[in-house]
Design a protein around this motif. Structure first.
Motif, PDB file in Angstrom:
ATOM      1  N   THR A   1       0.848  -1.188   0.000  1.00  0.00           N
ATOM      2  CA  THR A   1       0.000   0.000   0.000  1.00  0.00           C
ATOM      3  C   THR A   1       0.881   1.235   0.000  1.00  0.00           C
ATOM      4  N   HIS A   2       0.551   2.177  -0.864  1.00  0.00           N
ATOM      5  CA  HIS A   2       1.330   3.403  -1.016  1.00  0.00           C
ATOM      6  C   HIS A   2       0.411   4.607  -0.865  1.00  0.00           C
ATOM      7  N   ILE A   3       0.818   5.571  -0.067  1.00  0.00           N
ATOM      8  CA  ILE A   3       0.114   6.845   0.024  1.00  0.00           C
ATOM      9  C   ILE A   3       0.906   7.796  -0.870  1.00  0.00           C
ATOM     10  N   VAL A   4       0.256   8.313  -1.902  1.00  0.00           N
ATOM     11  CA  VAL A   4       0.948   9.184  -2.855  1.00  0.00           C
ATOM     12  C   VAL A   4       0.302  10.561  -2.856  1.00  0.00           C
ATOM     13  N   PHE A   5       1.134  11.557  -3.076  1.00  0.00           N
ATOM     14  CA  PHE A   5       0.664  12.935  -2.980  1.00  0.00           C
ATOM     15  C   PHE A   5       0.637  13.655  -4.323  1.00  0.00           C
ATOM     16  N   ASN A   6       0.933  12.950  -5.409  1.00  0.00           N
ATOM     17  CA  ASN A   6       0.940  13.612  -6.713  1.00  0.00           C
ATOM     18  C   ASN A   6      -0.196  13.134  -7.622  1.00  0.00           C
ATOM     19  N   LEU A   7      -1.246  12.588  -7.022  1.00  0.00           N
ATOM     20  CA  LEU A   7      -2.428  12.206  -7.794  1.00  0.00           C
ATOM     21  C   LEU A   7      -3.376  13.392  -7.913  1.00  0.00           C
ATOM     22  N   PRO A   8      -4.077  13.507  -9.040  1.00  0.00           N
ATOM     23  CA  PRO A   8      -5.084  14.575  -9.128  1.00  0.00           C
ATOM     24  C   PRO A   8      -6.221  14.318  -8.143  1.00  0.00           C
ATOM     25  N   ALA A   9      -6.918  15.365  -7.769  1.00  0.00           N
ATOM     26  CA  ALA A   9      -8.010  15.247  -6.790  1.00  0.00           C
ATOM     27  C   ALA A   9      -9.101  14.285  -7.249  1.00  0.00           C
ATOM     28  N   SER A  10      -9.245  14.118  -8.547  1.00  0.00           N
ATOM     29  CA  SER A  10     -10.288  13.228  -9.076  1.00  0.00           C
ATOM     30  C   SER A  10      -9.956  11.749  -8.904  1.00  0.00           C
ATOM     31  N   VAL A  11      -8.698  11.426  -8.572  1.00  0.00           N
ATOM     32  CA  VAL A  11      -8.284  10.031  -8.383  1.00  0.00           C
ATOM     33  C   VAL A  11      -8.037   9.795  -6.897  1.00  0.00           C
ATOM     34  N   LEU A  12      -8.947   9.067  -6.262  1.00  0.00           N
ATOM     35  CA  LEU A  12      -8.812   8.784  -4.832  1.00  0.00           C
ATOM     36  C   LEU A  12      -7.883   7.608  -4.587  1.00  0.00           C
ATOM     37  N   GLY A  13      -7.791   6.700  -5.553  1.00  0.00           N
ATOM     38  CA  GLY A  13      -6.912   5.549  -5.411  1.00  0.00           C
ATOM     39  C   GLY A  13      -7.106   4.593  -6.563  1.00  0.00           C
ATOM     40  N   PHE A  14      -6.175   3.628  -6.660  1.00  0.00           N
ATOM     41  CA  PHE A  14      -6.309   2.575  -7.653  1.00  0.00           C
ATOM     42  C   PHE A  14      -5.441   1.389  -7.254  1.00  0.00           C
ATOM     43  N   THR A  15      -5.691   0.286  -7.933  1.00  0.00           N
ATOM     44  CA  THR A  15      -5.033  -0.982  -7.641  1.00  0.00           C
ATOM     45  C   THR A  15      -4.477  -1.558  -8.924  1.00  0.00           C
ATOM     46  N   TYR A  16      -3.303  -2.186  -8.823  1.00  0.00           N
ATOM     47  CA  TYR A  16      -2.774  -2.906  -9.980  1.00  0.00           C
ATOM     48  C   TYR A  16      -1.955  -4.097  -9.510  1.00  0.00           C
TER      49      TYR A  16
END
Length: 118
Positions: free
Chosen positions: A33-48
């Motif tokens: 699990t990674h907490i990232v700070f450079n995602l746009p506000a429209s992307v709350l999270g994703f999985t791959y």
């Protein structure tokens, strides 16, 4: 509610109470699990799934902790139920698909269940 049985509720309560960080909870299940700070506000999270077969769950670090918890539960639904069938990134530009609606419903049910169990 079947997903609740697949996750240890005391572990999830500790996550909700901010006692255990996301990465420790998921390490118990072999999920990075990674907490990232450079995602746009429209992307709350994703999985791959990586080439090595490891699951990765990315959460937007710029949203509230409770939003991260709800997104986390949403993505866990994908890992448990959808990724074995799809095998690719889930969550980006897929917000109108049935599997996204199902993940939203399940994450809300689990969050409500955990909140009441506090």
């Amino acid at each position: 509610m079947s997903s609740i049985n697949l996750l240890d509720t005391s572990l999830m309560k500790a996550l909700l109470d901010e006692i255990i960080p996301f990465h420790e909870v998921m390490n118990a299940f072999g999920i990075k699990t990674h907490i990232v700070f450079n995602l746009p506000a429209s992307v709350l999270g994703f999985t791959y799934v990586s080439r090595r077969g490891n699951y990765h769950l990315l959460l937007n670090g710029n949203v509230s902790y409770m939003t991260q918890v709800k997104t986390f539960l949403h993505e866990i639904k994908h890992i448990l139920n959808d990724m074995p069938k799809c095998g690719y990134i889930i969550g980006i530009n897929m917000e109108h698909l049935e599997l996204e609606d199902e993940a939203d419903e399940i994450s809300e049910e689990i969050l409500e269940y955990l909140t009441k169990a506090k």
